[in-house]
Design a protein around this motif. Sequence first.
Motif, PDB file in Angstrom:
ATOM      1  N   VAL A  77      -3.741 -28.493 -48.987  1.00  0.00           N
ATOM      2  CA  VAL A  77      -3.496 -27.489 -47.947  1.00  0.00           C
ATOM      3  C   VAL A  77      -3.062 -28.170 -46.654  1.00  0.00           C
ATOM      4  N   VAL A  78      -1.946 -27.672 -46.101  1.00  0.00           N
ATOM      5  CA  VAL A  78      -1.484 -28.129 -44.794  1.00  0.00           C
ATOM      6  C   VAL A  78      -1.290 -26.888 -43.944  1.00  0.00           C
ATOM      7  N   ARG A  79      -1.780 -26.917 -42.694  1.00  0.00           N
ATOM      8  CA  ARG A  79      -1.698 -25.695 -41.901  1.00  0.00           C
ATOM      9  C   ARG A  79      -0.791 -25.883 -40.689  1.00  0.00           C
ATOM     10  N   THR A  80       0.138 -24.936 -40.516  1.00  0.00           N
ATOM     11  CA  THR A  80       0.954 -24.917 -39.305  1.00  0.00           C
ATOM     12  C   THR A  80       0.656 -23.683 -38.466  1.00  0.00           C
ATOM     13  N   ALA A  81      -0.379 -22.931 -38.853  1.00  0.00           N
ATOM     14  CA  ALA A  81      -0.759 -21.746 -38.077  1.00  0.00           C
ATOM     15  C   ALA A  81      -1.649 -22.199 -36.921  1.00  0.00           C
TER      16      ALA A  81
ATOM     17  N   HIS B 197       9.670 -26.167 -41.044  1.00  0.00           N
ATOM     18  CA  HIS B 197      10.033 -27.483 -40.526  1.00  0.00           C
ATOM     19  C   HIS B 197       9.220 -28.570 -41.221  1.00  0.00           C
ATOM     20  N   ALA B 198       7.931 -28.322 -41.407  1.00  0.00           N
ATOM     21  CA  ALA B 198       7.076 -29.316 -42.068  1.00  0.00           C
ATOM     22  C   ALA B 198       7.591 -29.608 -43.473  1.00  0.00           C
ATOM     23  N   ILE B 199       8.005 -28.555 -44.176  1.00  0.00           N
ATOM     24  CA  ILE B 199       8.498 -28.734 -45.544  1.00  0.00           C
ATOM     25  C   ILE B 199       9.814 -29.526 -45.531  1.00  0.00           C
ATOM     26  N   TYR B 200      10.720 -29.130 -44.645  1.00  0.00           N
ATOM     27  CA  TYR B 200      12.009 -29.833 -44.552  1.00  0.00           C
ATOM     28  C   TYR B 200      11.797 -31.306 -44.200  1.00  0.00           C
ATOM     29  N   ALA B 201      10.952 -31.549 -43.185  1.00  0.00           N
ATOM     30  CA  ALA B 201      10.741 -32.920 -42.725  1.00  0.00           C
ATOM     31  C   ALA B 201      10.095 -33.768 -43.818  1.00  0.00           C
ATOM     32  N   ALA B 202       9.176 -33.155 -44.571  1.00  0.00           N
ATOM     33  CA  ALA B 202       8.526 -33.899 -45.649  1.00  0.00           C
ATOM     34  C   ALA B 202       9.528 -34.246 -46.736  1.00  0.00           C
ATOM     35  N   LEU B 203      10.432 -33.311 -47.041  1.00  0.00           N
ATOM     36  CA  LEU B 203      11.445 -33.577 -48.065  1.00  0.00           C
ATOM     37  C   LEU B 203      12.402 -34.685 -47.600  1.00  0.00           C
ATOM     38  N   GLU B 204      12.703 -34.710 -46.295  1.00  0.00           N
ATOM     39  CA  GLU B 204      13.515 -35.802 -45.750  1.00  0.00           C
ATOM     40  C   GLU B 204      12.825 -37.137 -46.024  1.00  0.00           C
ATOM     41  N   LYS B 205      11.518 -37.151 -45.735  1.00  0.00           N
ATOM     42  CA  LYS B 205      10.758 -38.397 -45.851  1.00  0.00           C
ATOM     43  C   LYS B 205      10.670 -38.874 -47.291  1.00  0.00           C
ATOM     44  N   THR B 206      10.503 -37.936 -48.226  1.00  0.00           N
ATOM     45  CA  THR B 206      10.398 -38.346 -49.628  1.00  0.00           C
ATOM     46  C   THR B 206      11.780 -38.486 -50.254  1.00  0.00           C
TER      47      THR B 206
ATOM     48  N   LEU C 291       4.507 -35.289 -51.022  1.00  0.00           N
ATOM     49  CA  LEU C 291       4.900 -34.333 -49.987  1.00  0.00           C
ATOM     50  C   LEU C 291       3.774 -34.131 -48.971  1.00  0.00           C
ATOM     51  N   VAL C 292       2.542 -34.007 -49.468  1.00  0.00           N
ATOM     52  CA  VAL C 292       1.418 -33.826 -48.549  1.00  0.00           C
ATOM     53  C   VAL C 292       1.257 -35.068 -47.681  1.00  0.00           C
ATOM     54  N   GLU C 293       1.385 -36.257 -48.317  1.00  0.00           N
ATOM     55  CA  GLU C 293       1.313 -37.501 -47.548  1.00  0.00           C
ATOM     56  C   GLU C 293       2.371 -37.510 -46.451  1.00  0.00           C
ATOM     57  N   ALA C 294       3.576 -37.035 -46.827  1.00  0.00           N
ATOM     58  CA  ALA C 294       4.680 -37.035 -45.868  1.00  0.00           C
ATOM     59  C   ALA C 294       4.417 -36.061 -44.716  1.00  0.00           C
ATOM     60  N   MET C 295       3.689 -34.994 -44.997  1.00  0.00           N
ATOM     61  CA  MET C 295       3.422 -34.017 -43.934  1.00  0.00           C
ATOM     62  C   MET C 295       2.346 -34.509 -42.980  1.00  0.00           C
ATOM     63  N   LYS C 296       1.430 -35.325 -43.471  1.00  0.00           N
ATOM     64  CA  LYS C 296       0.359 -35.832 -42.614  1.00  0.00           C
ATOM     65  C   LYS C 296       0.957 -36.625 -41.462  1.00  0.00           C
ATOM     66  N   GLY C 297       0.526 -36.310 -40.263  1.00  0.00           N
ATOM     67  CA  GLY C 297       0.961 -37.071 -39.108  1.00  0.00           C
ATOM     68  C   GLY C 297       2.331 -36.692 -38.574  1.00  0.00           C
ATOM     69  N   LEU C 298       3.001 -35.738 -39.215  1.00  0.00           N
ATOM     70  CA  LEU C 298       4.282 -35.266 -38.686  1.00  0.00           C
ATOM     71  C   LEU C 298       4.075 -34.721 -37.283  1.00  0.00           C
ATOM     72  N   SER C 299       5.004 -35.006 -36.396  1.00  0.00           N
ATOM     73  CA  SER C 299       4.923 -34.343 -35.102  1.00  0.00           C
ATOM     74  C   SER C 299       6.328 -34.014 -34.634  1.00  0.00           C
ATOM     75  N   TRP C 300       6.459 -32.878 -33.970  1.00  0.00           N
ATOM     76  CA  TRP C 300       7.777 -32.465 -33.525  1.00  0.00           C
ATOM     77  C   TRP C 300       7.668 -31.481 -32.369  1.00  0.00           C
ATOM     78  N   GLU C 301       8.803 -31.151 -31.804  1.00  0.00           N
ATOM     79  CA  GLU C 301       8.842 -30.202 -30.700  1.00  0.00           C
ATOM     80  C   GLU C 301       9.147 -28.827 -31.289  1.00  0.00           C
ATOM     81  N   SER C 302       8.160 -27.954 -31.236  1.00  0.00           N
ATOM     82  CA  SER C 302       8.302 -26.615 -31.802  1.00  0.00           C
ATOM     83  C   SER C 302       8.583 -25.641 -30.666  1.00  0.00           C
ATOM     84  N   PRO C 303       8.997 -24.408 -30.981  1.00  0.00           N
ATOM     85  CA  PRO C 303       9.129 -23.421 -29.915  1.00  0.00           C
ATOM     86  C   PRO C 303       7.831 -23.236 -29.123  1.00  0.00           C
ATOM     87  N   ARG C 304       6.675 -23.534 -29.733  1.00  0.00           N
ATOM     88  CA  ARG C 304       5.413 -23.349 -29.014  1.00  0.00           C
ATOM     89  C   ARG C 304       5.091 -24.545 -28.121  1.00  0.00           C
TER      90      ARG C 304
END
Lengths: 330, 389
Positions: free
Chosen positions: B135-139, B310-319, B328-341
């Motif tokens: 489980v990865v949460r972006t909420a 974005h998390a899914i796209y970025a993880a796919l880039e990484k793998t 994919l989960v490993e790739a999502m861990k530690g991702l950081s980016w500039e979101s609209p929020r």
Amino acid sequence: MNAAHRASAAAALAAATRWRPAEFVFWAAAAASWFLLPDQYLLLNEVAIFGLFALSLDLALGYGGIVSLGHAAFFGFGAYLAGLLAKWGIGDPLLGLAAAGVASMLLGFATSFLVLRGSDLTRIMVTLSVSLVLFEVANRLTWLTGGADGLQGVVMAPILGRFEFDMFGRVGYAYSLSVLFVLFLIARRIMSSPFGLSVRAVKGNALRTAAIGIPVTGRLVAIYTLAAAYAGIAGALLAQSTQFVSLDVLAFHRSADVLLMLVIGGVGYLYGGIVGALLFKVMQDWLSGLTPQYWQFWIGLLLVLLVVVGRERIFGWPLALWRRVAGRRA
Amino acid sequence: MTRIRMVLAAMATLMLAGTAEAQQTVRIGLILPMTGPFQSTGRQIDAAVKLYMQQHGDSVAGQKIEVILRDDAGVADTTRRLAQELVVRDKVAVLAGFGLTPLAMATAPIATQAKVPMVVMAAATSSITQQSPFVVRTAQVVAQPAVAIADWALQNGVKRVVSLVSDYGPGYDVEKWFNDRFRQGGGEVLAALRVPLANPDFAPFLQRAADAKPDALFAFVPSGVGSILAKQFVERGLDKSGIRFIATGDVTDDDIVNAMGDVVLGMVTSGPYSAAHPSDTNKAFIQAFEKANNGMRPNFMAVFGYDGMHAIYAALEKTKGGIDGTALVEAMKGLSWESPRGPIMIDPQTRDVVHNLYIRKVEKVDGALYNVEFATFPMMKDPAKAAQP
């Protein structure tokens, strides 16, 4: 004259209980689905469970004439009981099923007296309130049921110690279908017995039935209790095969959906619920796959068509058959 | 010579065609409540996911992306069945969506069993990420806005509060987090009121709150009910008796704040996203979103869904297009980016969201009501997991 009368009545009863070719075809098709449709196990599992649930409502509504808008009370009660048993380490599915059946039966027996007070409209309100009360109780007892988060940690043991529930729904579907079949046989037997006929008589005219010496209240309590047990077992099946229970097993929409399934399939001949569940679930799955936002519109439209065209004309043969039998008997 | 060149060209074309054929389709199973009482969540997220794909193309690292949308109507066993079907039948590489906590909870075992990442785009109970290592949460997490507004209240002269929450699971969570935090900070909770979810007549509760004479009333109610509460708060004159009205961001959801009317003007809330967030990323997002959806204003749910994609796209880039779930989960861990929020990160330890929590005030901007941010609690982790490491 009297002897001839009795003989013809016996013949009519025997004819009513005899297995018809279409019934063999129906169950053969159900069994075949397990071999031929491995992709659809999960959906079919739900169909079997809701078929059983609708069958239970059919016992109360189609046979007993008890209109219920709160049948989910027993379904949810059974589901929570089976889920909790598994959570507390009693993971044997059949044991859980039996426990859920017995417990729901007791709950059905206890609430049947409320339901018997008053006529259709009152019954709708009472059954509805019973299910709402249970919903709120489950919502409040967070320590027990997990409340709005749902019941976690349901771990099922293999069925009969051998068949483990798998992710493809293979074992789950076989299990649900077998349970449905066995319970169907029992219901069929009960409903074609003198007891079943007397229940139908109560539905036909309670006053006259009482006049010929059949205890109306007793019959209604019995059929409602039986229906509750069936609903509880259906709920337990859902809890066991999904290994999760959430508040919506008790929600109003469950009661409404199951009534809808029964209306689609037709009341009072046991197959109606199963056919209705199959049509409803397959339609829902197919339409919501096509258009996730607007499938409810299409289902609504189909329901309206069903009513306007007339269900009898679409799948009226079993009803017609029943009518003929009933007509000959009378 | 020309012939050799032609042959070479033909071979190159063939090879290209070959690679094009080798390109796989990565399927993403998106399960949302598109019908029923929570359909607004589903529609916001669905619109955001579509927008993300429209802006960023439908292929990543040479893989074509296909989103399969399913409606669970907010019913947990349906969510679970749909997730199973998506995994078994459609062979999805990622599961995403999940409008409510029980829906995510019911599905988590499937993610573990099938080793498929599960991107939670809405459900907010803290323990969801602990149900499965996939489980990865972006909420957001329920506790985040509650803790943020409690801290802000303490820092701004609020010493005594009355809390008022709706009587259901998320309500209890928010009540617990807000009140505990407030007491820890030296504040006093005069009363903890719970109002029925289905029958929102707030008059008796507001009277009790008024009698207790707190500095502020803290409220958490489902977003649609917020306007009734705000209206009755003003009608009963609580605003004039010097009681401040503070709440979590759900109450003044961007989706509806403009329709709530002037009664909510000045209401202070906390949340990870406001459509009025002053950044270029957000402005571009709002503009594109409103254009694609007949002027519908995106709310926090839309941003959660957008970031999930974005998390899914970025993880796919990484793998490099690899769809192994663990990778994919490993790739999502530690991702950081500039979101609209604003800035956002996936916590490498907990796989939960880390983001800014803003304190906002409802103001009129160009004739429409917005939550205007004026204070920030930067990069807040899930307080629940911080408390029990």
